[in-house]
Scaffold this active site. Structure first.
Site, PDB file in Angstrom:
ATOM      1  N   SER A 128       0.855  -1.281  -0.108  1.00  0.00           N
ATOM      2  CA  SER A 128      -0.007  -0.131   0.244  1.00  0.00           C
ATOM      3  C   SER A 128       0.827   1.154   0.091  1.00  0.00           C
ATOM      4  O   SER A 128       1.707   1.394   1.035  1.00  0.00           O
ATOM      5  CB  SER A 128      -0.784  -0.055   1.439  1.00  0.00           C
ATOM      6  OG  SER A 128      -1.251   1.288   1.553  1.00  0.00           O
ATOM      7  N   HIS A 185      -1.018  -1.319  -4.178  1.00  0.00           N
ATOM      8  CA  HIS A 185      -2.526  -1.271  -3.675  1.00  0.00           C
ATOM      9  C   HIS A 185      -2.742   0.286  -3.332  1.00  0.00           C
ATOM     10  O   HIS A 185      -1.710   1.037  -2.808  1.00  0.00           O
ATOM     11  CB  HIS A 185      -2.576  -1.908  -2.228  1.00  0.00           C
ATOM     12  CG  HIS A 185      -3.665  -2.054  -1.516  1.00  0.00           C
ATOM     13  ND1 HIS A 185      -4.754  -2.626  -1.814  1.00  0.00           N
ATOM     14  CD2 HIS A 185      -4.176  -0.886  -0.528  1.00  0.00           C
ATOM     15  CE1 HIS A 185      -5.899  -2.358  -1.034  1.00  0.00           C
ATOM     16  NE2 HIS A 185      -5.372  -1.278  -0.152  1.00  0.00           N
ATOM     17  N   ASP A 204      -4.780   3.246  -2.193  1.00  0.00           N
ATOM     18  CA  ASP A 204      -5.819   3.680  -1.007  1.00  0.00           C
ATOM     19  C   ASP A 204      -6.520   4.947  -1.455  1.00  0.00           C
ATOM     20  O   ASP A 204      -5.716   5.908  -1.068  1.00  0.00           O
ATOM     21  CB  ASP A 204      -5.286   3.575   0.208  1.00  0.00           C
ATOM     22  CG  ASP A 204      -5.168   2.309   0.738  1.00  0.00           C
ATOM     23  OD1 ASP A 204      -6.175   1.540   0.835  1.00  0.00           O
ATOM     24  OD2 ASP A 204      -4.353   1.857   1.210  1.00  0.00           O
ATOM     25  N   MET A 242      -9.096   7.719  -0.457  1.00  0.00           N
ATOM     26  CA  MET A 242      -9.820   8.397   0.782  1.00  0.00           C
ATOM     27  C   MET A 242     -10.160   9.766   0.474  1.00  0.00           C
ATOM     28  O   MET A 242      -9.761  10.490   0.009  1.00  0.00           O
ATOM     29  CB  MET A 242      -9.065   8.180   2.038  1.00  0.00           C
ATOM     30  CG  MET A 242      -8.420   7.013   2.366  1.00  0.00           C
ATOM     31  SD  MET A 242      -7.554   6.879   3.806  1.00  0.00           S
ATOM     32  CE  MET A 242      -6.573   5.468   3.898  1.00  0.00           C
ATOM     33  N   HIS A 247      -8.462   0.476  -3.978  1.00  0.00           N
ATOM     34  CA  HIS A 247      -9.382   0.469  -3.032  1.00  0.00           C
ATOM     35  C   HIS A 247      -9.843   1.815  -2.776  1.00  0.00           C
ATOM     36  O   HIS A 247      -9.362   2.709  -2.215  1.00  0.00           O
ATOM     37  CB  HIS A 247      -8.552   0.002  -1.794  1.00  0.00           C
ATOM     38  CG  HIS A 247      -9.158  -0.111  -0.656  1.00  0.00           C
ATOM     39  ND1 HIS A 247      -8.330  -0.136   0.707  1.00  0.00           N
ATOM     40  CD2 HIS A 247     -10.461  -0.097  -0.182  1.00  0.00           C
ATOM     41  CE1 HIS A 247      -9.563  -0.282   1.635  1.00  0.00           C
ATOM     42  NE2 HIS A 247     -10.829  -0.402   1.239  1.00  0.00           N
ATOM     43  N   MET A 263     -12.166   4.173  -0.778  1.00  0.00           N
ATOM     44  CA  MET A 263     -12.871   4.380   0.520  1.00  0.00           C
ATOM     45  C   MET A 263     -13.592   5.638   0.306  1.00  0.00           C
ATOM     46  O   MET A 263     -13.218   6.633   0.652  1.00  0.00           O
ATOM     47  CB  MET A 263     -11.819   4.331   1.450  1.00  0.00           C
ATOM     48  CG  MET A 263     -11.236   3.124   1.946  1.00  0.00           C
ATOM     49  SD  MET A 263      -9.785   3.132   2.751  1.00  0.00           S
ATOM     50  CE  MET A 263      -8.470   3.165   1.548  1.00  0.00           C
ATOM     51  N   MET A 309     -11.093  -6.016   5.650  1.00  0.00           N
ATOM     52  CA  MET A 309     -10.302  -5.090   6.193  1.00  0.00           C
ATOM     53  C   MET A 309      -9.925  -5.642   7.820  1.00  0.00           C
ATOM     54  O   MET A 309     -10.911  -6.164   8.460  1.00  0.00           O
ATOM     55  CB  MET A 309     -10.928  -3.880   6.721  1.00  0.00           C
ATOM     56  CG  MET A 309     -11.243  -2.713   5.325  1.00  0.00           C
ATOM     57  SD  MET A 309      -9.906  -2.414   4.395  1.00  0.00           S
ATOM     58  CE  MET A 309      -9.243  -1.561   5.580  1.00  0.00           C
ATOM     59  N   ASP A 331      -6.537  -6.597   4.402  1.00  0.00           N
ATOM     60  CA  ASP A 331      -5.663  -5.247   4.455  1.00  0.00           C
ATOM     61  C   ASP A 331      -5.896  -4.645   5.779  1.00  0.00           C
ATOM     62  O   ASP A 331      -6.792  -4.465   6.353  1.00  0.00           O
ATOM     63  CB  ASP A 331      -6.725  -4.559   3.464  1.00  0.00           C
ATOM     64  CG  ASP A 331      -6.115  -3.187   3.134  1.00  0.00           C
ATOM     65  OD1 ASP A 331      -4.826  -2.856   3.741  1.00  0.00           O
ATOM     66  OD2 ASP A 331      -6.761  -2.152   2.733  1.00  0.00           O
TER      67      ASP A 331
END
Ligand code: DX5
Ligand code: ZN
Length: 229
Positions: free
Chosen positions: A10, A35, A37, A39, A69, A71, A140, A182
């Site tokens: 990540s 990965h 992330d 957000m 991913h 979020m 998660m 994760d």
């Protein structure tokens, strides 16, 4: 029926002032996927990067797939942007989409693999109606929003339950679905996590916080092994 081990660093724990170089270095150190992330300071209490950064980093990732991913809430508007930006797989949280089945269909229409992400308190029953639309199930093992948190132990029995469901589906259909974990994955707990059924491992602080990323990836992979199902 675990799939071959995938290690997905990540880049949340990489140096944001030199992300391209860090992506290239971690791929040459043996990363299978990157990965990414995303957000939004709405679905999770933190803010990271979007499709433009994904597109800029894609050439630095070489053969490694961008494992995006999300979020974010809402989800759908960002799916085509990330597909165009070079995402190979797009995963999202069911609580963040009004129409989970529609979002999964959209991700596939855009030519990407799909992933559904389960927070520590999200029950697995979301899988009941959509397994045929999934390429990956992600559990998660921390609450989403930050790197460097501690692995939540109750993820292990939940992984075993997810593994059972995936194996039953794979026996029935012959189609492979990956099980990704994760949050808080380290060299000293990855063997137990793999034994519980995960085949795909996100690791942020464990890799980027170590002095030699390549040897940490090799240790993670060796400890995860590939046990017969
Ligand atoms: C948390 C992110 C994770 C996280 C993993 O919301 O989805 O990918 O960055 O970081 P570590 O491995 O440090 O827990
Ligand atoms: Zn993540």
């Amino acid at each position: 029926m675990r799939q071959p081990t995938v290690i997905a660093p990540s880049i949340l724990s990489a140096n944001f002032a030199r992300l391209g170089d860090d992506v290239a270095r971690v791929v040459s150190g043996g990363a299978d996927w990157i990965h990414f992330d995303v957000m939004d300071n709405h679905y999770v209490p933190n803010l990271t990067f979007g499709p433009m950064v994904c597109e800029a980093l894609r050439p630095f990732a070489g053969a490694a797939m961008m494992d995006v991913h999300l979020m974010v809430e809402p989800v759908d508007a960002l799916v085509p942007s990330f597909a165009k930006a070079g995402a190979g797989l797009i995963s999202f949280h069911p609580e963040a989409s009004r129409h989970v089945d529609r979002t999964l269909a959209l991700i596939r229409e855009q030519g990407c693999q799909t992933g559904l992400v389960f927070n520590p308190a999200t029950p697995l029953h979301w899988l009941d109606s959509v397994m045929d639309k999934l390429d990956l199930v992600m559990l998660m093992s921390v609450n989403p929003g930050f790197g460097g948190q501690t692995f939540i132990a109750s993820t292990l029995p939940k992984l075993r339950e997810a593994r059972k469901r995936i194996d039953a589906y794979m026996r029935e259909t012959g189609r492979a679905v990956r099980l990704e974990v994760d949050g808080g994955v380290k060299t000293d707990n990855i063997a137990a996590i793999a034994a519980a059924g995960a085949d795909t491992f996100v690791a942020g602080s464990a890799i980027f916080g170590s002095p030699d990323w390549g040897s940490t990836i090799a240790s993670l992979r060796a400890a995860a092994g590939l046990r017969p199902s």
